[in-house]
Each structure stands twice: as structure tokens, then as C-alpha cells.
Design a protein around this motif. Structure first.
Motif, PDB file in Angstrom:
ATOM      1  N   UNK A 102       0.828  -1.210   0.000  1.00 40.00           N
ATOM      2  CA  UNK A 102       0.000   0.000   0.000  1.00 40.00           C
ATOM      3  C   UNK A 102       0.863   1.261   0.000  1.00 40.00           C
ATOM      4  N   UNK A 103       2.057   1.168   0.600  1.00 41.40           N
ATOM      5  CA  UNK A 103       2.984   2.300   0.570  1.00 41.40           C
ATOM      6  C   UNK A 103       3.384   2.650  -0.858  1.00 41.40           C
ATOM      7  N   UNK A 104       3.570   1.620  -1.676  1.00 44.26           N
ATOM      8  CA  UNK A 104       3.948   1.837  -3.073  1.00 44.26           C
ATOM      9  C   UNK A 104       2.806   2.516  -3.824  1.00 44.26           C
ATOM     10  N   UNK A 105       1.577   2.049  -3.609  1.00 46.58           N
ATOM     11  CA  UNK A 105       0.433   2.679  -4.272  1.00 46.58           C
ATOM     12  C   UNK A 105       0.288   4.134  -3.831  1.00 46.58           C
ATOM     13  N   UNK A 111      -3.711   6.208  -4.374  1.00 48.66           N
ATOM     14  CA  UNK A 111      -4.659   6.092  -3.253  1.00 48.66           C
ATOM     15  C   UNK A 111      -5.223   7.447  -2.848  1.00 48.66           C
ATOM     16  N   UNK A 112      -5.126   8.430  -3.688  1.00 47.46           N
ATOM     17  CA  UNK A 112      -5.618   9.760  -3.355  1.00 47.46           C
ATOM     18  C   UNK A 112      -7.101   9.715  -2.996  1.00 47.46           C
ATOM     19  N   UNK A 129       1.452   8.958   5.095  1.00 48.38           N
ATOM     20  CA  UNK A 129       1.307   9.442   3.720  1.00 48.38           C
ATOM     21  C   UNK A 129      -0.101   9.976   3.450  1.00 48.38           C
ATOM     22  N   UNK A 130      -0.862  10.151   4.533  1.00 51.95           N
ATOM     23  CA  UNK A 130      -2.179  10.749   4.400  1.00 51.95           C
ATOM     24  C   UNK A 130      -3.279   9.789   4.002  1.00 51.95           C
ATOM     25  N   UNK A 131      -3.018   8.490   4.127  1.00 54.77           N
ATOM     26  CA  UNK A 131      -4.003   7.483   3.743  1.00 54.77           C
ATOM     27  C   UNK A 131      -4.715   6.957   4.991  1.00 54.77           C
ATOM     28  N   UNK A 132      -6.039   6.894   4.940  1.00 55.29           N
ATOM     29  CA  UNK A 132      -6.811   6.302   6.027  1.00 55.29           C
ATOM     30  C   UNK A 132      -6.704   4.784   5.942  1.00 55.29           C
ATOM     31  N   UNK A 143     -10.807  -0.271  -9.925  1.00 54.25           N
ATOM     32  CA  UNK A 143      -9.750  -1.203 -10.322  1.00 54.25           C
ATOM     33  C   UNK A 143      -8.578  -1.253  -9.358  1.00 54.25           C
ATOM     34  N   UNK A 144      -8.742  -0.683  -8.163  1.00 56.02           N
ATOM     35  CA  UNK A 144      -7.649  -0.670  -7.181  1.00 56.02           C
ATOM     36  C   UNK A 144      -8.087  -1.367  -5.902  1.00 56.02           C
TER      37      UNK A 144
END
Length: 202
Positions: A102-105, A111-112, A129-132, A143-144
Motif C-alpha cells: 500500500x505504501x507503493x500505491x 490512493x488519493x 502518507x495521508x491514507x486512512x 480497479x484498485x
């Protein structure tokens, strides 16, 4: 359909091997997975050396790209040259990530505004990285998709097989690999995780 299981140095064997093994049960139906590596040989977190089946450039032609996890994922996302070798296209490809993948995405900007699943160790770095981060094993939007926890790799594979070939094909694969006496339970759990985790987009 071709699947690139992107596998970096320091990879987690469960993540890459489970996903590729389950998907490759569908070779006869035209769905095939390949370990895709940045160097000819990569070494797992437990010292297992593996020869890649496809080079990183394969990600541009693959229909599905799954980003595996590992103990060096933070080094991967800090390497601009390595990240540049992952020109992924969610309009054309199914894209999934396992645990620290998930870090790579997130680094790729995929993942915006989208929450993600990851493992407990990677969670603070993904959140930074600001991802919940969700307290669930699987989540997909369009598709993700992301999966959290090594054994959730079966859910990522179930998602790929279901999207590519339908639920019946996923049932066949899961039924084959399930522990004896637990086939139906295993099938139901995996399909339920994918159904619950998928967000319908209008």
C-alpha cells in the motif's frame, strides 16, 4: 490475461507465493501470474532466493499488477528510479497491493482520497502518507484493491480471479486449496471478504 506479481528484495513469501499460486490455478482459462522482479534474483525476508519470471518492464503490458509486501518496502518508495519503473494505469489495469505494498500505491499517487488495508507494522507509515487505514482485510474501489495481513493475500487473489473469470472460477480455486473439511467455509469467507470490501462506484 497476464498478472505481474511485483516482488522486491526482502519480500514476504506468503504475499507473493500465495497470490501467484492461486491465480495460476486458472492457467487453463487464460489467467496466468508471473513473479515480476527489479533484478534477476531477489531474496526474501527469510533468505529464500528466487529468480524472477518477468522483468519489471512487464508491468506495462500486464492486465493485472499486484504489489507484494516485504521488509524493504520503505526503501523501495524512497528510490525514485525504482518507482519510475512502475508506470501503472488503473484505467486499463487491475491494481492490487498486499500489506506494505500500500505504501507503493500511495507513493505512486494511486490512493488519493481512497482508504486502504495494510498490516499492523506498516500502518503508521501508510497513515503518514495521508491514507486512512481500515481495520479490515480487504478493500477495493474500482480497479484498485488493497489487502492487509499475510493470509489476506487469498482475498486479493480471489478478487483478481472473480474480476477476470467470475465467482465460479474463484470458488473452484478456493475449493481446491482449502483445508480438507473446510472447503465451503473457506470459499464463503473469501468471497464475503471481497464482496464486503468492494465499494460500488457510480
Amino acid at each position: 490475461m497476464q498478472v505481474a506479481v511485483v516482488t522486491f528484495d526482502g519480500f514476504n513469501e506468503l504475499d507473493s507465493f500465495i497470490a501467484s499460486a492461486l491465480i495460476n490455478r486458472c492457467r487453463k482459462d487464460g489467467l496466468e501470474a508471473f513473479l515480476t522482479t527489479p533484478t534477476p534474483v531477489v531474496t526474501s525476508m527469510n533468505g529464500v532466493e528466487v529468480t524472477g519470471q518477468r522483468p519489471m518492464e512487464f508491468v506495462t503490458e500486464a492486465d493485472v499488477v499486484l504489489i507484494g509486501s516485504g521488509v524493504k518496502t520503505r526503501d523501495v518508495v524512497a528510490d525514485d528510479r525504482l518507482i519510475s519503473r512502475l508506470p501503472l494505469d488503473p484505467a486499463r489495469q487491475l491494481i492490487g497491493a498486499q500489506c506494505s505494498g500500500a505504501l507503493v500505491l500511495a507513493r505512486l499517487g494511486l490512493l488519493n482520497g481512497m482508504p486502504a488495508c495494510t498490516d499492523l507494522t506498516s500502518r503508521p507509515f501508510v497513515e503518514a502518507r495521508g491514507v486512512t487505514v481500515l481495520d479490515t482485510p480487504f478493500h477495493a474501489e474500482g480497479n484498485i484493491a488493497t489487502a492487509g495481513g499475510c493470509l489476506a493475500s487469498q482475498y486479493l487473489a480471489t478478487w483478481v480471479v472473480s474480476r477476470a473469470l467470475g465467482e465460479d472460477a474463484a470458488r473452484d480455486v478456493l475449493g481446491y486449496v482449502a483445508p480438507v473439511g473446510e472447503q465451503q467455509e473457506t470459499i464463503d469467507r473469501a468471497l464475503r471478504a471481497v464482496r464486503v470490501g468492494e465499494v460500488a462506484l457510480g
